[in-house]
Design a protein around this motif. Structure first.
Motif, PDB file in Angstrom:
ATOM      1  N   LEU A 104       0.682  -1.281  -0.041  1.00  0.00           N
ATOM      2  CA  LEU A 104       0.109   0.053   0.189  1.00  0.00           C
ATOM      3  C   LEU A 104       0.806   1.351  -0.036  1.00  0.00           C
ATOM      4  O   LEU A 104       0.444   2.259  -0.646  1.00  0.00           O
ATOM      5  CB  LEU A 104      -0.887  -0.131   1.327  1.00  0.00           C
ATOM      6  CG  LEU A 104      -2.078  -1.069   1.240  1.00  0.00           C
ATOM      7  CD1 LEU A 104      -2.831  -1.158   2.567  1.00  0.00           C
ATOM      8  CD2 LEU A 104      -2.972  -0.857   0.390  1.00  0.00           C
ATOM      9  N   GLU A 105       1.994   1.137   0.716  1.00  0.00           N
ATOM     10  CA  GLU A 105       3.032   2.435   0.755  1.00  0.00           C
ATOM     11  C   GLU A 105       3.358   2.650  -0.700  1.00  0.00           C
ATOM     12  O   GLU A 105       3.816   3.693  -1.017  1.00  0.00           O
ATOM     13  CB  GLU A 105       3.865   2.179   1.950  1.00  0.00           C
ATOM     14  CG  GLU A 105       3.374   2.214   3.362  1.00  0.00           C
ATOM     15  CD  GLU A 105       4.556   2.089   4.361  1.00  0.00           C
ATOM     16  OE1 GLU A 105       5.532   1.490   3.843  1.00  0.00           O
ATOM     17  OE2 GLU A 105       4.330   2.292   5.420  1.00  0.00           O
ATOM     18  N   ASP A 129      -3.560  -0.054  -4.713  1.00  0.00           N
ATOM     19  CA  ASP A 129      -4.827   0.327  -4.331  1.00  0.00           C
ATOM     20  C   ASP A 129      -5.737  -0.664  -3.418  1.00  0.00           C
ATOM     21  O   ASP A 129      -6.687  -0.328  -2.508  1.00  0.00           O
ATOM     22  CB  ASP A 129      -5.926   0.780  -5.675  1.00  0.00           C
ATOM     23  CG  ASP A 129      -5.415   1.689  -6.075  1.00  0.00           C
ATOM     24  OD1 ASP A 129      -5.648   3.049  -6.024  1.00  0.00           O
ATOM     25  OD2 ASP A 129      -4.484   1.542  -7.337  1.00  0.00           O
ATOM     26  N   THR A 139      -4.164   7.739  -6.590  1.00  0.00           N
ATOM     27  CA  THR A 139      -4.915   6.763  -6.611  1.00  0.00           C
ATOM     28  C   THR A 139      -6.329   6.675  -6.413  1.00  0.00           C
ATOM     29  O   THR A 139      -6.822   7.627  -5.745  1.00  0.00           O
ATOM     30  CB  THR A 139      -4.332   5.639  -5.884  1.00  0.00           C
ATOM     31  OG1 THR A 139      -4.615   5.755  -4.676  1.00  0.00           O
ATOM     32  CG2 THR A 139      -2.745   5.692  -6.120  1.00  0.00           C
ATOM     33  N   ARG A 155      -8.229   4.944  -4.459  1.00  0.00           N
ATOM     34  CA  ARG A 155      -8.303   5.053  -2.910  1.00  0.00           C
ATOM     35  C   ARG A 155      -8.028   6.654  -2.119  1.00  0.00           C
ATOM     36  O   ARG A 155      -8.585   6.682  -1.133  1.00  0.00           O
ATOM     37  CB  ARG A 155      -7.558   3.940  -2.110  1.00  0.00           C
ATOM     38  CG  ARG A 155      -8.138   2.563  -2.469  1.00  0.00           C
ATOM     39  CD  ARG A 155      -8.116   1.626  -1.477  1.00  0.00           C
ATOM     40  NE  ARG A 155      -8.650   0.334  -1.921  1.00  0.00           N
ATOM     41  CZ  ARG A 155      -9.834  -0.036  -1.910  1.00  0.00           C
ATOM     42  NH1 ARG A 155     -10.886   0.869  -1.514  1.00  0.00           N
ATOM     43  NH2 ARG A 155     -10.479  -1.057  -2.375  1.00  0.00           N
ATOM     44  N   GLU A 156      -6.952   6.978  -2.591  1.00  0.00           N
ATOM     45  CA  GLU A 156      -6.373   8.364  -1.984  1.00  0.00           C
ATOM     46  C   GLU A 156      -7.545   9.343  -2.512  1.00  0.00           C
ATOM     47  O   GLU A 156      -7.766  10.319  -1.581  1.00  0.00           O
ATOM     48  CB  GLU A 156      -5.222   8.676  -2.615  1.00  0.00           C
ATOM     49  CG  GLU A 156      -4.045   7.949  -1.950  1.00  0.00           C
ATOM     50  CD  GLU A 156      -2.772   8.050  -2.888  1.00  0.00           C
ATOM     51  OE1 GLU A 156      -1.650   7.543  -2.518  1.00  0.00           O
ATOM     52  OE2 GLU A 156      -2.792   8.932  -4.012  1.00  0.00           O
ATOM     53  N   TRP A 207     -14.345   3.232   2.398  1.00  0.00           N
ATOM     54  CA  TRP A 207     -14.335   2.125   1.214  1.00  0.00           C
ATOM     55  C   TRP A 207     -15.414   1.010   1.299  1.00  0.00           C
ATOM     56  O   TRP A 207     -15.285   0.009   0.477  1.00  0.00           O
ATOM     57  CB  TRP A 207     -12.826   1.757   1.503  1.00  0.00           C
ATOM     58  CG  TRP A 207     -12.030   2.476   1.001  1.00  0.00           C
ATOM     59  CD1 TRP A 207     -11.695   3.391  -0.084  1.00  0.00           C
ATOM     60  CD2 TRP A 207     -10.919   3.279   1.856  1.00  0.00           C
ATOM     61  NE1 TRP A 207     -10.961   4.540   0.066  1.00  0.00           N
ATOM     62  CE2 TRP A 207     -10.130   4.301   1.198  1.00  0.00           C
ATOM     63  CE3 TRP A 207     -10.231   2.736   3.369  1.00  0.00           C
ATOM     64  CZ2 TRP A 207      -9.050   5.003   1.823  1.00  0.00           C
ATOM     65  CZ3 TRP A 207      -9.256   3.447   3.749  1.00  0.00           C
ATOM     66  CH2 TRP A 207      -8.726   4.560   3.199  1.00  0.00           C
ATOM     67  N   THR A 230      -4.282  -0.200   6.592  1.00  0.00           N
ATOM     68  CA  THR A 230      -4.612   0.318   5.385  1.00  0.00           C
ATOM     69  C   THR A 230      -4.965   1.691   5.479  1.00  0.00           C
ATOM     70  O   THR A 230      -4.407   2.788   4.520  1.00  0.00           O
ATOM     71  CB  THR A 230      -5.706  -0.248   4.895  1.00  0.00           C
ATOM     72  OG1 THR A 230      -5.460  -1.908   4.531  1.00  0.00           O
ATOM     73  CG2 THR A 230      -6.328   0.268   3.495  1.00  0.00           C
ATOM     74  N   HIS A 253      -2.714   5.185   3.861  1.00  0.00           N
ATOM     75  CA  HIS A 253      -3.393   6.165   2.717  1.00  0.00           C
ATOM     76  C   HIS A 253      -3.525   7.532   3.247  1.00  0.00           C
ATOM     77  O   HIS A 253      -3.208   8.426   2.521  1.00  0.00           O
ATOM     78  CB  HIS A 253      -4.844   5.795   2.388  1.00  0.00           C
ATOM     79  CG  HIS A 253      -4.803   4.405   1.327  1.00  0.00           C
ATOM     80  ND1 HIS A 253      -4.214   4.372   0.199  1.00  0.00           N
ATOM     81  CD2 HIS A 253      -5.243   3.187   1.612  1.00  0.00           C
ATOM     82  CE1 HIS A 253      -4.242   3.142  -0.409  1.00  0.00           C
ATOM     83  NE2 HIS A 253      -4.985   2.377   0.314  1.00  0.00           N
ATOM     84  N   ARG A 293       0.243   8.534   2.424  1.00  0.00           N
ATOM     85  CA  ARG A 293       0.261   8.694   1.266  1.00  0.00           C
ATOM     86  C   ARG A 293      -0.143  10.164   0.778  1.00  0.00           C
ATOM     87  O   ARG A 293       0.193  11.094  -0.091  1.00  0.00           O
ATOM     88  CB  ARG A 293      -0.066   7.711   0.372  1.00  0.00           C
ATOM     89  CG  ARG A 293       0.892   6.650   0.294  1.00  0.00           C
ATOM     90  CD  ARG A 293       0.394   5.452  -0.608  1.00  0.00           C
ATOM     91  NE  ARG A 293       0.342   5.933  -1.712  1.00  0.00           N
ATOM     92  CZ  ARG A 293       1.424   6.146  -2.805  1.00  0.00           C
ATOM     93  NH1 ARG A 293       2.546   5.721  -2.326  1.00  0.00           N
ATOM     94  NH2 ARG A 293       1.278   6.495  -3.821  1.00  0.00           N
ATOM     95  N   LEU A 294      -1.595  10.345   1.457  1.00  0.00           N
ATOM     96  CA  LEU A 294      -2.475  11.596   1.136  1.00  0.00           C
ATOM     97  C   LEU A 294      -1.582  12.864   1.695  1.00  0.00           C
ATOM     98  O   LEU A 294      -1.612  13.952   0.874  1.00  0.00           O
ATOM     99  CB  LEU A 294      -3.857  11.444   1.495  1.00  0.00           C
ATOM    100  CG  LEU A 294      -4.820  12.505   1.152  1.00  0.00           C
ATOM    101  CD1 LEU A 294      -4.798  12.707  -0.392  1.00  0.00           C
ATOM    102  CD2 LEU A 294      -6.172  12.305   1.653  1.00  0.00           C
TER     103      LEU A 294
END
Length: 232
Positions: free
Chosen positions: A95-96, A100, A161, A163-164, A189, A198, A202, A205-206
Motif C-alpha cells: 500500500l505504501e 490500491d 490513486t 483510494r486516495e 471504502w 490500510t 493512505h 500517502r495523501l
C-alpha cells in the motif's frame, strides 16, 4: 453503443493462477493481458493501454513492490496486489508503494473478479456515491470533483490513486469531524473488517500530496488515541 471493455493486466509467475483469473475476468467482459515476471509486465504497461493491474508480490526478475513503485512514477492506474497469507508487513508495504487494494492468497477467483469490478468503477467515477457535487476547502485551495475524479491543490492537479481520491473527498465533505480508522474504512471504502493499517498508509500517502510539510500536517491531523480529523 457498447462501452469498450476494460483491459486488465494479470501479472503472476504461476500459469495456473493466470489461467483461472483470465477465465473469470473474461467472463465479466474484461480483456485480459498476461505477464509472468516483472520486466515483462513493465514492458506491457508502457506499450499497451491498461485500466487495472493484478500484481503478484513475489515475481522473478523484479518483485511486485519494485514494479508498483516504477509504475507510480508515471501512472495512477489502479493496482490490486496479491500477497501471501499472514504477510501483514508485505501488505502494508504494498500500500505504501501505491497499491490500491490487496487480496490474500489463497483467494477466491470470484471475489477477486468482484474487487476488480469495484476498483474499476471507483477509478472511473461510476460507483454510486452519497453525492456528486464537488467538495473543497473554504478558500478553494484544495478540491475534489467526484464526477471527473479530479483533485487539485493550490491550482495544481493531484495524481491520486482511486483510494486516495476517495479518502480526500470524504475528508473534504466532513471538515472538523474526528473519525477512527475503523470508521474511515467502513465509510470511505465500505469495509466492515480488514487491516486498519490500510488507513494509516493512505493517510500518510495523501499527506505527502496535499500538505506543504507532511511531517507537520496543517489539514490532515492525527487525533491521538482516536483517529484523524480534517482541519479546513
Amino acid at each position: 453503443m457498447n462501452a469498450e471493455p476494460s483491459r486488465v493486466l494479470v501479472v503472476d509467475d504461476d500459469e495456473t493462477v493466470r489461467e483461472v483469473l483470465r477465465r473469470y475476468l473474461s467472463r465479466d467482459g474484461h480483456q485480459v493481458l498476461e505477464a509472468g515476471d516483472g520486466p515483462a509486465q513493465l514492458h506491457l504497461v508502457h506499450s499497451a493501454r491498461r485500466d487495472l493491474l493484478v500484481l503478484d508480490l513475489m515475481l522473478p526478475g523484479l518483485d511486485g513492490l519494485e514494479v508498483c513503485r516504477e509504475i507510480r512514477k508515471t501512472s495512477t492506474v489502479p493496482v490490486i496486489m496479491l500477497t501471501a497469507l499472514g504477510q501483514e508487513s508485505d501488505r502494508v508495504i504494498g500500500l505504501e508503494y501505491g497499491a490500491d487494494d490487496y487480496v490474500v492468497k489463497p483467494f477466491s477467483p470470484r471475489e477477486l473478479a468482484l474487487r476488480v469490478g469495484r476498483v474499476l468503477d471507483r477509478s472511473r467515477g461510476t460507483q454510486p456515491t452519497s453525492g456528486s457535487e464537488p467538495a473543497a476547502t473554504a478558500d478553494g485551495q484544495l478540491s475534489a470533483d467526484p464526477r471527473s475524479r479530479n483533485a487539485r491543490s493550490r491550482g495544481r492537479e493531484l495524481a491520486l490513486t482511486s483510494r486516495e481520491f476517495d479518502l480526500l473527498l470524504f475528508l473534504l465533505r466532513h471538515p472538523g469531524q474526528v473519525f477512527s480508522r475503523a470508521e474511515m474504512m467502513e465509510r470511505v471504502w465500505g469495509w466492515s473488517f480488514g487491516d486498519q493499517s490500510t488507513v494509516t498508509v493512505h493517510v500518510r500517502r495523501l499527506r505527502e500530496k496535499i500538505e506543504p510539510d507532511p511531517a507537520v500536517p496543517r489539514h490532515l491531523e492525527t487525533v491521538w488515541g482516536v483517529g484523524y480529523r480534517f482541519a479546513p
